[in-house]
Design an enzyme around this catalytic site. Sequence first.
Site, short mmCIF file in Angstrom:
data_model
loop_
_atom_site.label_atom_id
_atom_site.label_comp_id
_atom_site.label_asym_id
_atom_site.label_seq_id
_atom_site.Cartn_x
_atom_site.Cartn_y
_atom_site.Cartn_z
N PRO A 79 -9.70 1.48 1.09
CA PRO A 79 -8.97 1.63 -0.17
C PRO A 79 -7.65 2.34 0.09
O PRO A 79 -7.55 3.15 1.01
CB PRO A 79 -9.90 2.52 -1.01
CG PRO A 79 -10.74 3.24 -0.01
CD PRO A 79 -10.89 2.33 1.17
N LYS A 99 -25.96 3.84 19.41
CA LYS A 99 -24.83 3.35 20.19
C LYS A 99 -25.04 1.89 20.59
O LYS A 99 -26.10 1.54 21.13
CB LYS A 99 -24.66 4.21 21.44
CG LYS A 99 -23.45 3.81 22.25
CD LYS A 99 -23.32 4.63 23.53
CE LYS A 99 -22.24 4.00 24.40
NZ LYS A 99 -22.25 4.53 25.74
N ASN A 106 -5.66 6.04 15.05
CA ASN A 106 -4.26 5.80 15.43
C ASN A 106 -3.66 7.06 16.03
O ASN A 106 -4.33 8.07 16.16
CB ASN A 106 -3.46 5.31 14.21
CG ASN A 106 -3.53 6.32 13.09
OD1 ASN A 106 -3.04 7.42 13.21
ND2 ASN A 106 -4.17 5.93 12.00
N LYS A 117 3.14 0.25 -4.08
CA LYS A 117 2.19 1.35 -4.32
C LYS A 117 2.61 2.20 -5.51
O LYS A 117 1.97 3.22 -5.80
CB LYS A 117 2.07 2.22 -3.06
CG LYS A 117 1.60 1.42 -1.83
CD LYS A 117 1.26 2.31 -0.66
CE LYS A 117 0.98 1.47 0.59
NZ LYS A 117 0.04 2.09 1.51
O1 C5P Z 1 -0.22 2.51 6.17
P1 C5P Z 1 0.94 2.37 5.24
O2 C5P Z 1 2.25 2.16 5.97
O3 C5P Z 1 0.71 1.40 4.12
O4 C5P Z 1 1.09 3.82 4.58
C1 C5P Z 1 2.06 4.07 3.61
C2 C5P Z 1 1.60 5.20 2.75
O5 C5P Z 1 0.36 4.88 2.14
C3 C5P Z 1 1.37 6.53 3.44
O6 C5P Z 1 1.83 7.51 2.55
C4 C5P Z 1 -0.13 6.60 3.62
O7 C5P Z 1 -0.59 7.95 3.64
C5 C5P Z 1 -0.62 5.87 2.41
N1 C5P Z 1 -1.91 5.19 2.59
C6 C5P Z 1 -3.01 5.60 1.87
N2 C5P Z 1 -4.20 4.94 2.00
C7 C5P Z 1 -4.33 3.90 2.83
C8 C5P Z 1 -3.21 3.46 3.59
C9 C5P Z 1 -2.03 4.14 3.45
O8 C5P Z 1 -2.91 6.57 1.11
N3 C5P Z 1 -5.49 3.27 2.92
#
Ligand code: C5P
Length: 416
Positions: A308, A291, A212, A344
């Site tokens: 995860p 590849k 990204n 979360k």
């Molecule tokens: O991608 P998302 O908007 O869900 O991210 C929100 C928070 O979760 C961020 O702090 C990101 O660093 C964390 N995150 C993570 N592991 C992931 C996806 C997101 O720690 N697989």
Amino acid sequence: MPSDNTSKRILLGIGGGIAAYKSIELVRHLRFLEAEIVPVLTRNAARFVTATALQAVAGNPPRSDLWDAAAEAGMGHIELARWADAVVIAPATANLIARLANGIADDLLTTLCLATQAPRFIAPAMNTKMWEHPATRRNVARLSADGATLLGPADGEQACGEFGPGRMVEPADIATAVWRAIAAPAVLAGTKVLVTAGPTREFLDPVRFISNRSSGRQGFALAEAAQAAGADVTLIAGPVQLPTPAGVERVDVVSAEEMRQAVLARARGADVLFAVAAVADYRPAQFHERKLKKDESWATRLALRENPDIVAAVAATCELPLVVGFAAETHDALANARKKLNAKNLDAIVVNDVAVPGIGFDSADNAVTMLHASGETVLPKMPKRAIAQRLITEVAALLAQRPAPAPAVPPVAAKG
Ligand code: C5P
């Protein structure tokens, strides 16, 4: 001039050099840090920057004349010297440095510098030959011996066309150095802080990956600000092109899985996790050692698996005092962020709307809202380093509100 207890009061001395035009930008950077500024111009500085422009950005009228009866009646020069928490002189010309080094007080700025007990920060700007002249070398050494902090000069091309030391340090760096010295009063001293930053890359084969637009800048700025506030900082960085902030331990990772392992290995015993990384949500279900060829039509059969959630795992299992997530949203930013805060199990979440041009991904600036149990803090558009410094102040306050951990119960001595 109202001031609360947290804002810092800065006398900004501006010398008469071409770099004086940058003082407008310097005022902006200092104000992002909630500093109150009174600009003080030398007579020659007024040839390079106008009082009107300075007043517009500083919010206080600039001073320049020791004999200005009206200004003196408002706040006399000795009062002004006492008012300051810091004196920043940028640009400091060779002549101004010479006068300061010798205790000459022949105008308002040099008089204030002699009368103040506040720390002095001096950002020289002059022609390389003038900087290297033995007289300037002596004056600079004397100023340092008197306790002034020299910021720069930087190396590079000068307005006169020469190359070498003599350029004024960039305004953002001056503001950060001053903030480090006076406004980041070790609010995180004794704490251990983890920061994740940047994107992750999820490889499909040796050349292709899912990733990204995250540049890592906001996370790196937070690591820098936490370190300046006295924390022991480990920065777990995805693939980004950024220098490691001074004093910060950096661990480079590539994939979400590597980032997860690096974070979990260091999370126990940490006080704060700033999960700034834009972790890829999915990875290719299978990694191909060779590849893939276009005629294998892999693109139409690409299977993905969910990664995860690192921050959620830390919040659930590691008992950190404070876990702060970040959310980059393109719509319904606050509502989406609040959902993530709860889902979360985070203590706080910092959200920015990446659909707004000029902030977020690939930009030097950001504008964020931090949501937490006891309210929200809105930080309007400002440089990412200033956002980071303000977030550190907020997070230190949240950390201080947390109940102290229960003392360990001593084992009961066996009778016998
Ligand atoms: O991608 P998302 O908007 O869900 O991210 C929100 C928070 O979760 C961020 O702090 C990101 O660093 C964390 N995150 C993570 N592991 C992931 C996806 C997101 O720690 N697989």
